[in-house]
Scaffold this active site. Structure first.
Site, PDB file in Angstrom:
ATOM      1  N   LYS A 238       0.848  -1.182   0.000  1.00 45.43           N
ATOM      2  CA  LYS A 238       0.000   0.000   0.000  1.00 45.43           C
ATOM      3  C   LYS A 238       0.892   1.243   0.000  1.00 45.43           C
ATOM      4  O   LYS A 238       1.869   1.332   0.741  1.00 45.43           O
ATOM      5  CB  LYS A 238      -0.911   0.008   1.237  1.00 45.43           C
ATOM      6  CG  LYS A 238      -1.918  -1.149   1.270  1.00 45.43           C
ATOM      7  CD  LYS A 238      -2.975  -1.004   0.205  1.00 45.43           C
ATOM      8  CE  LYS A 238      -4.033  -2.100   0.351  1.00 45.43           C
ATOM      9  NZ  LYS A 238      -5.100  -1.984  -0.656  1.00 45.43           N
TER      10      LYS A 238
ATOM     11  N   LYS B 206     -12.493  -8.007  -9.156  1.00 48.53           N
ATOM     12  CA  LYS B 206     -12.929  -8.463  -7.842  1.00 48.53           C
ATOM     13  C   LYS B 206     -14.374  -8.950  -7.932  1.00 48.53           C
ATOM     14  O   LYS B 206     -15.271  -8.189  -8.307  1.00 48.53           O
ATOM     15  CB  LYS B 206     -12.788  -7.347  -6.806  1.00 48.53           C
ATOM     16  CG  LYS B 206     -11.321  -7.024  -6.524  1.00 48.53           C
ATOM     17  CD  LYS B 206     -11.135  -6.030  -5.410  1.00 48.53           C
ATOM     18  CE  LYS B 206      -9.643  -5.869  -5.089  1.00 48.53           C
ATOM     19  NZ  LYS B 206      -9.383  -4.835  -4.074  1.00 48.53           N
TER      20      LYS B 206
END
Length: 333
Positions: free
Chosen positions: A147, A243
């Site tokens: 991240k 996703k």
């Protein structure tokens, strides 16, 4: 199969380490679990990957519960002999893709035999700690996704310095501008395979020479097959993160995969801090990806799980067996 009942449950576990992103800090994960019970007393479960709040998407667990409570009554005592026969009812859930995904997960199992398989390990790190560095060194994932944070340069250097040999993916969660994005020039880009969602607006890509940087990927913006096709036609996007909970389920992801292969766009399949039930199906789809997907082994995020032995890590591969939900661990709504 004749539907006898559809029940809703929740399942909750604290994270081993808080999840820290540019948008939120998460200390626990709560998921909605759907059980479809047939007249012959077979149970088929689906896991809804919405969150309790709208930090990531407008569709929350409360919205999913409300949607399903209105949707369920029409299904009771109906007979379905194929996945296709569910289509008219699944269409009613198009506006709530996480909810649809959970239902599709359960329905898929009614008509498909599940198998055991293995996928390449790709770890995701939110805030690199010494403990996580040690875990990465021990497990040696093929890909690590970091991240984006103020410690990005230090995190990348730490991975290189600790003999962790992997490809790197970076995820900015739409948090950058062109100036802050240029920080990537401070690090060795040799093993950076893509950067997810650097900008809120894709128009920023027109203000830079993207050929000087690693491939740009969309994730949050990949909200539907229609949107994905539109984006890759307008902008220099080289990879799409698919996703299931965002697109609406297994069937939608399979459709998207066919389209992206035809257009020569790379893709990976990812989840969102899932428990073992959902993680099995994310891994099943991730086998098709161009790079390791966002699939974690058993015990990576949570001490407990609602299925046993869901994704055992061995020699860089995660081994899955068909999931069996431990119903006694669920809290009925």
């Amino acid at each position: 199969m004749i539907i006898k009942a559809i029940h809703l449950y929740t399942y909750k576990q604290p994270f081993k380490s808080p999840i820290i992103t540019p948008k939120v800090k998460l200390y626990e994960r709560e998921s909605l679990i759907v059980e479809i019970l047939t007249r012959d007393n077979q149970s088929f479960y689906g896991e809804c990957n919405a969150f309790t709040t709208n930090w990531y998407d407008d569709e929350t667990i409360d919205i999913a519960v409300h949607t399903l409570n209105e949707w369920i009554p029409q299904l009771i005592d109906k007979e379905f002999n194929s996945f296709r026969e569910w289509s008219v009812y699944l269409e009613q859930l198009e506006e709530t893709p996480a909810t649809r995904s959970a239902i599709v997960m359960a329905v898929y199992q009614m008509y498909h035999e599940l198998s055991s398989f293995s996928v390449t390990y790709g770890a995701t790190i939110s805030g690199l700690t010494n403990e996580q560095l040690h875990k990465l060194y021990e497990t040696q994932p093929r890909r690590v996704k970091l991240k984006w944070s103020s410690q990005l340069v230090e995190d990348i250097n730490a991975i290189h310095q600790n003999d962790i040999h992997c490809d790197l993916a970076l995820d900015a969660n739409e948090s950058l501008n062109v100036e802050s994005f240029s920080k990537i020039s401070e690090v060795n880009q040799a093993n950076i395979i893509y950067i997810e969602e650097p900008f809120k607006s894709l128009e920023n890509l027109n203000a830079m020479n993207v050929s000087e940087y690693p491939p740009i990927a969309i994730d949050e913006k990949a909200t539907s097959i229609k949107d994905i096709v539109s984006i890759i036609e307008k902008f220099p996007i080289q990879l799409v993160v698919l996703k299931p909970y965002r697109l609406g389920g297994i069937d939608k992801v399979l459709e998207a995969i066919d389209i992206l292969k035809e257009k020569n766009i790379k893709f990976v399949v990812g989840g969102m801090y899932e428990f073992g039930l959902s993680r099995y199906f994310t891994a099943m789809l991730a086998k098709e990806g161009d790079y390791p997907g966002d699939v974690t082994p058993s015990g990576y995020y949570f001490e407990g799980d609602l299925v046993r032995d869901s994704g055992i890590l061995k020699e860089g591969m995660i081994h899955f067996i068909p999931p069996k939900v431990q119903k006694t661990k669920l809290t009925k709504l």
